[in-house]
Design an enzyme around this catalytic site. Structure first.
Site, short mmCIF file in Angstrom:
data_model
loop_
_atom_site.label_atom_id
_atom_site.label_comp_id
_atom_site.label_asym_id
_atom_site.label_seq_id
_atom_site.Cartn_x
_atom_site.Cartn_y
_atom_site.Cartn_z
N LYS A 277 0.85 -1.19 0.00
CA LYS A 277 0.00 0.00 0.00
C LYS A 277 0.89 1.25 0.00
O LYS A 277 1.83 1.33 0.77
CB LYS A 277 -0.92 -0.03 1.24
CG LYS A 277 -2.13 0.84 1.09
CD LYS A 277 -3.27 0.42 2.01
CE LYS A 277 -4.40 1.42 1.91
NZ LYS A 277 -5.62 0.97 2.58
N GLU A 360 -20.61 -4.60 8.45
CA GLU A 360 -21.47 -3.83 9.34
C GLU A 360 -22.52 -4.72 9.98
O GLU A 360 -22.90 -4.55 11.14
CB GLU A 360 -22.13 -2.70 8.54
CG GLU A 360 -21.16 -1.59 8.10
CD GLU A 360 -20.22 -1.95 6.95
OE1 GLU A 360 -20.45 -2.99 6.29
OE2 GLU A 360 -19.26 -1.20 6.71
N ARG A 388 -25.95 -1.14 5.36
CA ARG A 388 -25.61 -2.55 5.17
C ARG A 388 -26.18 -3.45 6.27
O ARG A 388 -26.14 -4.66 6.15
CB ARG A 388 -24.08 -2.72 5.17
CG ARG A 388 -23.42 -2.37 3.88
CD ARG A 388 -23.61 -3.51 2.90
NE ARG A 388 -23.14 -3.18 1.57
CZ ARG A 388 -21.90 -3.40 1.13
NH1 ARG A 388 -21.01 -3.94 1.92
NH2 ARG A 388 -21.56 -3.08 -0.08
N1 HTL Z 1 -17.70 -0.27 4.73
C1 HTL Z 1 -18.13 -0.55 3.48
C2 HTL Z 1 -19.30 -1.47 3.28
N2 HTL Z 1 -17.56 -0.02 2.41
C3 HTL Z 1 -16.52 0.81 2.56
N3 HTL Z 1 -15.99 1.34 1.45
C4 HTL Z 1 -16.02 1.12 3.84
C5 HTL Z 1 -16.65 0.55 4.90
C6 HTL Z 1 -14.89 2.11 4.07
N4 HTL Z 1 -13.66 1.74 3.35
C7 HTL Z 1 -13.21 2.36 2.20
S1 HTL Z 1 -11.78 1.65 1.65
C8 HTL Z 1 -11.75 0.56 2.95
C9 HTL Z 1 -12.83 0.74 3.80
C10 HTL Z 1 -13.05 -0.03 5.03
C11 HTL Z 1 -10.61 -0.43 3.11
C12 HTL Z 1 -10.58 -1.40 1.99
O1 HTL Z 1 -9.49 -2.26 2.17
P1 HTL Z 1 -8.99 -3.13 0.95
O2 HTL Z 1 -8.34 -2.07 -0.06
O3 HTL Z 1 -7.98 -4.05 1.45
O4 HTL Z 1 -10.15 -3.72 0.26
P2 HTL Z 1 -6.98 -1.23 0.11
O5 HTL Z 1 -7.36 0.13 0.55
O6 HTL Z 1 -6.40 -1.21 -1.26
O7 HTL Z 1 -6.10 -1.93 1.07
C13 HTL Z 1 -13.80 3.47 1.50
O8 HTL Z 1 -14.82 4.00 1.85
C14 HTL Z 1 -13.12 4.03 0.31
#
Ligand code: HTL
Ligand code: MG
Length: 615
Positions: A277, A360, A388
């Site tokens: 990352k 959630e 959700r």
């Molecule tokens: N809950 C839900 C259902 N959707 C989102 N988008 C979130 C919370 C908030 N959220 C993000 S990005 C993210 C979260 C928790 C982390 C995603 O981790 P992943 O990707 O490993 O999938 P990475 O960032 O490349 O490591 C946003 O709102 C943008």
């Protein structure tokens, strides 16, 4: 500039490996340049540059469908699919979205923003493709964080059963927004060791000589890895999904090579790609939590900026202090420790803190379980993400009137994240649920009072507050609050504005010092303060909310007046029946007509023209 020559993914096919590698660097610079200006999902997008290039090199978008889960890591995808000239408008009003969006480009296979939807979408596309006799590929790119979501896991279950041809690319950087959680995540870490073991063997060297064991705890992890290899354990095989990996997600040559091979395979395949990352930008690699989604910064001197004291921090401070006084208090977050202001809480009360991952539904029902055992759970959750867990709120919490407190952050228009993230439905979807009470504080002190009282009144209570800064309340201050009672902030002789939370500021601004217009802090949205409403019904009334007009607070007021047989002249201001895209919060509020100017206009239409003008 190679990027100048790339007008669509087909232009990548003509590039040699070295040119592609140079392009990756150009794309990184462009991502850094634009997020420095506009803010945005920097670290996630930097980590996926090679992956995006390899996918577009090997597959043929838009015929082949490439789905990005959440869609926040797809800036490189935007840059190589015909949006480089508009990329500088990222997340700005009228500009391109910070997520993938079907209506924005034929290359955006899904509209996203919320996590864990890519796999079910991909399954639907593969089913449709086969029914329609088409032959294209379906590729879902999903992060390790997004894979913690129940939707993704349940879709895997069906994907394994149906055996449709599709590729799942797991983009594993061991991070959600904060450190990722969950058993699968642990397992992936062990698999990564396996990759290191293999790499080391390839080099003919002993891994333990190469990498400091103290630093990585490698001895134990390597043992675990060996066990895995021995036992051939792999949950994906059990699911009926071919597992390949882990492979280096920044090795363009290797990625292209393996994707070319996987293209020929039938059935579902999961390619486990390991990325870093923030890759290529030192500060973001070193602190991927802050640089996950920073506001604007100086690209030459990237520094953390303090955005001021937020409602989230006000909640975090209050709940941390409360937990010292109330041993049964327990806080849950679905993967939003930083965003929800819970860093301090998680450090001071680690044993009464749980990050469940991006699920959630699990957060809410785990809270129900805690409550059934006599604990006092607080679910810290964004308005948009509580969508959700609607059934869990009803089925697991409200039916038995369990004492679960929902601390609903980012309520209202949220700005640059746009339509997927605006928290503008919660009042409507919560106020129809029996037993559930809804409150909205006007400031941090009132938030503290409400939070403390919510733990005492029993039953489910939702407290909603906006994405904004707020004046810090003194530590240790726990004022009493007249539960269920509104508060007159300014008397009026002709009309009253009923507002709460963020719109109170607009109401006070609009009313100014005009003696005819009063302002009420309608801080309890359910139940309403009917006594005060009855008294106010002698005046003209205007309700204002940062929420959908339909089904919101104004609707509740209309219903209550109707039930009481009262018919004051009344207008309801709220967001119209359409989706708002990304933009600055004040600008979107202006468009919706809920800011001070909108309130003045509405009052004028009711015959209360305000004489004073403000700059
Ligand atoms: N809950 C839900 C259902 N959707 C989102 N988008 C979130 C919370 C908030 N959220 C993000 S990005 C993210 C979260 C928790 C982390 C995603 O981790 P992943 O990707 O490993 O999938 P990475 O960032 O490349 O490591 C946003 O709102 C943008
Ligand atoms: Mg991740």
């Amino acid at each position: 500039m190679i990027l100048e020559r790339v007008n669509g993914p087909e232009d990548l096919k003509a590039l040699g490996l070295e040119e592609l590698q140079l392009l990756a660097e150009e794309i990184r610079s462009e991502i850094i340049r634009v997020t420095a200006q506009n803010g945005g999902h920097l670290a996630s997008s930097l980590g996926a540059v090679e992956l995006v290039l390899a996918l577009h090199r090997v597959f043929d978008s838009p015929k082949d469908r490439i789905l990005f889960d959440v869609g926040h890591q797809a800036y490189a995808h935007k840059l190589v699919t015909g949006r480089k000239d508009r990329f500088h408008t990222l997340r700005q009003e009228g500009g391109i979205s910070g997520f993938t969006k079907v209506s924005e480009s034929p290359h955006d296979a899904i509209t996203a923003g919320h996590a864990s939807t890519s796999l079910a979408n991909a399954l639907g596309m593969a089913l449709a493709r086969d029914l329609m006799g088409e032959d294209h590929h379906v590729v879902a790119v999903i992060g390790d964080g997004a894979l913690t979501g129940g939707m993704a896991l349940a879709a895997l279950n069906k994907i394994g059963e149906l055996q449709k041809r599709m590729l799942i690319v797991l983009n594993d950087n061991e991070m959600s927004i904060s450190e990722n959680v969950g058993a699968l995540n642990k397992y992936f870490k062990e698999l990564q060791i396996r990759k290191w073991v293999q790499d080391a063997e390839k080099l003919g060297k002993n891994i333990l000589e190469r990498i400091s064991p103290q630093l990585f705890g490698l001895v134990d992890r390597a043992k675990e890895a060996a066990k895995l290899i021995l036992h051939q354990e792999n949950p994906f095989y059990a699911w009926g999904i071919r597992y390949i990996g882990p492979v280096d997600g920044h090795d363009l040559k290797g990625l292209i090579h393996i994707l070319e091979h996987l293209k020929a395979l039938d059935g579902p395949t999961l390619l486990h790609v390991v990325t870093k990352k923030g890759k290529g930008y030192k500060v973001a690699e070193a602190d991927p939590i802050y640089w996950h989604g920073p506001p604007g910064f100086d690209p030459k001197k990237p520094e953390k900026v303090s955005k001021g004291y937020s409602w989230s921090q006000a909640f975090g401070d209050a709940v941390t202090e409360l937990a010292h006084m109330e041993p049964r208090l327990f806080v849950l977050t679905p993967a939003m420790r930083e965003g929800s202001g819970l860093v301090r809480y998680s450090l001071e009360h680690p044993e009464r803190y749980l990050d469940v991952g991006i699920c959630e539904d699990v957060a809410v029902t785990t809270a129900a379980g805690l409550a059934l055992k006599g604990m006092k759970p607080v679910v810290a959750i964004y308005s948009t993400f509580l969508q959700r867990a609607y059934d869990q709120v009803i089925h697991d919490v409200a039916i038995e009137n369990l004492p679960v407190v929902f601390a609903i952050d980012r309520a209202g228009i949220v700005g640059a994240d746009g339509a997927t993230h605006h928290g503008v439905f919660d009042i409507a979807y919560l106020r129809t649920v029996p037993n559930l009470q809804i409150a909205a504080p006007k400031d941090a002190l009132e938030l503290r009072a409400m939070l403390k009282k919510a733990l005492e009144v029993g039953g489910p209570v939702a407290i909603r507050y906006p994405r904004d800064n707020v004046e810090r309340a003194p530590e240790g201050a726990w004022p009493e609050i007249a539960w269920g009672r509104w508060e007159v902030l300014k008397e009026g002789t002709e009309a009253y504005i009923l507002a709460f939370g963020k719109t109170l500021r607009y109401a006070l601004e609009a009313a100014g010092d005009d003696p005819r217009v009063g302002v009420v802090n309608a801080r309890f949205l359910k139940p309403l303060d009917r006594e005060m409403l009855r008294a106010l019904s002698r005046y003209k009334l205007l309700t204002v909310e940062d929420h959908q007009r339909m089904g919101g607070f104004g609707s509740a007021v209309l219903e209550a007046l109707n039930e009481m047989g009262l018919k004051p002249e009344i207008q309801v201001l709220g967001l119209p029946d359409r989706f708002f895209e990304h933009g600055a919060i004040p600008s979107l509020h202006r468009q919706a007509g809920i800011d001070a100017e909108g309130i003045r206009k509405a009052l004028a239409a009711m015959g209360v023209a305000l004489v004073h003008e403000r700059a």
